[in-house]
Design a protein around this motif. Structure first.
Motif, short mmCIF file in Angstrom:
data_model
loop_
_atom_site.label_atom_id
_atom_site.label_comp_id
_atom_site.label_asym_id
_atom_site.label_seq_id
_atom_site.Cartn_x
_atom_site.Cartn_y
_atom_site.Cartn_z
N ALA A 199 2.39 53.12 22.10
CA ALA A 199 1.75 51.85 22.57
C ALA A 199 3.02 51.12 22.62
O ALA A 199 4.46 51.26 21.88
N CYS A 200 3.52 50.16 23.46
CA CYS A 200 4.16 49.39 22.94
C CYS A 200 3.99 47.63 23.02
O CYS A 200 3.14 47.43 23.80
N VAL A 201 4.58 47.37 21.79
CA VAL A 201 3.73 45.60 22.34
C VAL A 201 4.49 45.44 22.28
O VAL A 201 5.87 45.17 21.64
N ALA A 202 3.71 43.54 22.53
CA ALA A 202 5.77 42.28 21.85
C ALA A 202 4.31 40.95 21.55
O ALA A 202 3.53 41.17 21.25
N PRO A 203 5.95 40.78 20.81
CA PRO A 203 5.53 40.14 19.51
C PRO A 203 4.89 38.55 19.88
O PRO A 203 5.44 38.08 21.11
N ALA A 204 3.89 37.98 19.32
CA ALA A 204 3.75 36.59 20.03
C ALA A 204 5.30 35.76 19.18
O ALA A 204 5.44 36.74 18.53
N PRO A 205 4.98 35.16 19.75
CA PRO A 205 6.55 33.54 19.11
C PRO A 205 6.69 33.75 17.74
O PRO A 205 5.06 33.34 17.09
N VAL B 143 0.42 40.36 18.13
CA VAL B 143 0.63 40.49 18.87
C VAL B 143 0.44 39.91 20.08
O VAL B 143 -0.40 39.46 20.45
N GLN B 144 1.31 39.79 21.11
CA GLN B 144 0.81 38.29 22.09
C GLN B 144 0.15 39.86 22.97
O GLN B 144 -0.60 39.05 24.12
N GLU B 145 0.93 40.91 23.35
CA GLU B 145 0.67 42.18 24.74
C GLU B 145 0.87 43.06 24.02
O GLU B 145 1.82 43.27 23.75
N ALA B 146 0.66 44.30 25.48
CA ALA B 146 0.65 45.49 24.81
C ALA B 146 0.30 46.11 26.11
O ALA B 146 -0.75 46.15 27.06
N ALA B 147 1.06 47.73 26.18
CA ALA B 147 0.69 48.29 26.78
C ALA B 147 0.95 49.84 26.35
O ALA B 147 1.58 50.05 25.16
N VAL B 148 -0.08 50.75 26.80
CA VAL B 148 -0.35 51.79 26.03
C VAL B 148 -0.29 52.97 27.09
O VAL B 148 -0.72 52.80 28.25
N VAL B 149 0.47 54.43 27.27
CA VAL B 149 0.62 55.17 28.14
C VAL B 149 0.68 56.50 27.43
O VAL B 149 0.08 56.55 26.74
N ILE C 33 -7.85 50.51 23.96
CA ILE C 33 -6.68 49.97 23.20
C ILE C 33 -5.99 49.10 23.35
O ILE C 33 -5.02 49.24 22.24
N GLU C 34 -5.39 48.93 25.09
CA GLU C 34 -4.56 47.74 25.13
C GLU C 34 -5.06 46.31 23.83
O GLU C 34 -5.00 45.24 23.34
N CYS C 35 -6.24 46.47 24.66
CA CYS C 35 -7.07 45.69 24.11
C CYS C 35 -6.99 45.25 22.43
O CYS C 35 -7.58 44.14 22.15
N LEU C 36 -8.03 45.95 22.40
CA LEU C 36 -7.62 46.08 20.76
C LEU C 36 -5.80 45.86 19.71
O LEU C 36 -6.35 45.18 18.56
N LEU C 37 -5.15 46.52 20.68
CA LEU C 37 -3.55 45.95 19.76
C LEU C 37 -3.30 44.37 20.07
O LEU C 37 -2.66 44.10 19.38
N ARG C 38 -4.28 43.90 21.08
CA ARG C 38 -3.73 42.72 21.39
C ARG C 38 -4.54 41.89 20.15
O ARG C 38 -4.58 40.32 20.03
N GLN C 39 -6.11 42.07 19.88
CA GLN C 39 -6.16 41.46 19.28
C GLN C 39 -5.33 41.47 17.09
O GLN C 39 -5.65 40.90 16.38
#
Length: 79
Positions: A55-61, A36-42, A26-32
Motif C-alpha cells: 500500500a502507498c498512502v498520500a497524506p492529507a495537507p 490519509v488523503q489518497e491510497a493505492a494498493v497493489v 482496502i484502498e477505501c478503508l485506508l482513505r478513511q
C-alpha cells in the motif's frame, strides 16, 4: 495536492492465501484513516512466490503520518 495514479488494466481482485481480496476495498478503508488523503494498493510477488499486498498512502495537507505508519506496522505484525 497529492495524487496517486495506478496503471490502467491493473488487477482489482487478487487471491492471497486462498482468500479473494478486493484491492479497491482496502484502498477505501485506508482513505478513511485520519490523515490519509489518497491510497493505492497493489499485489506483488514475494520472494516465496506468494503474493503480498503493498500500500502507498498520500497524506492529507498538514497530516503527520509518522505515528500512523508505526501503528500500521504494528498491526501488520499481528498477522
Amino acid at each position: 495536492m497529492s495524487k496517486i495514479c495506478k496503471k490502467h488494466g491493473e488487477e482489482t481482485k487478487v487471491k492471497i492465501r486462498g482468500f479473494r481480496v478486493e484491492l479497491e476495498e482496502i484502498e477505501c478503508l485506508l482513505r478513511q484513516c485520519p490523515g490519509v488523503q489518497e491510497a493505492a494498493v497493489v499485489a506483488r510477488p514475494y520472494r516465496s512466490g506468494d503474493l503480498q499486498l503493498v500500500a502507498c498512502v498520500a497524506p492529507a495537507p498538514g497530516a503527520d503520518l509518522h505515528a500512523w505508519g508505526h501503528a500500521a506496522r504494528r498491526a501488520a505484525r499481528r498477522d
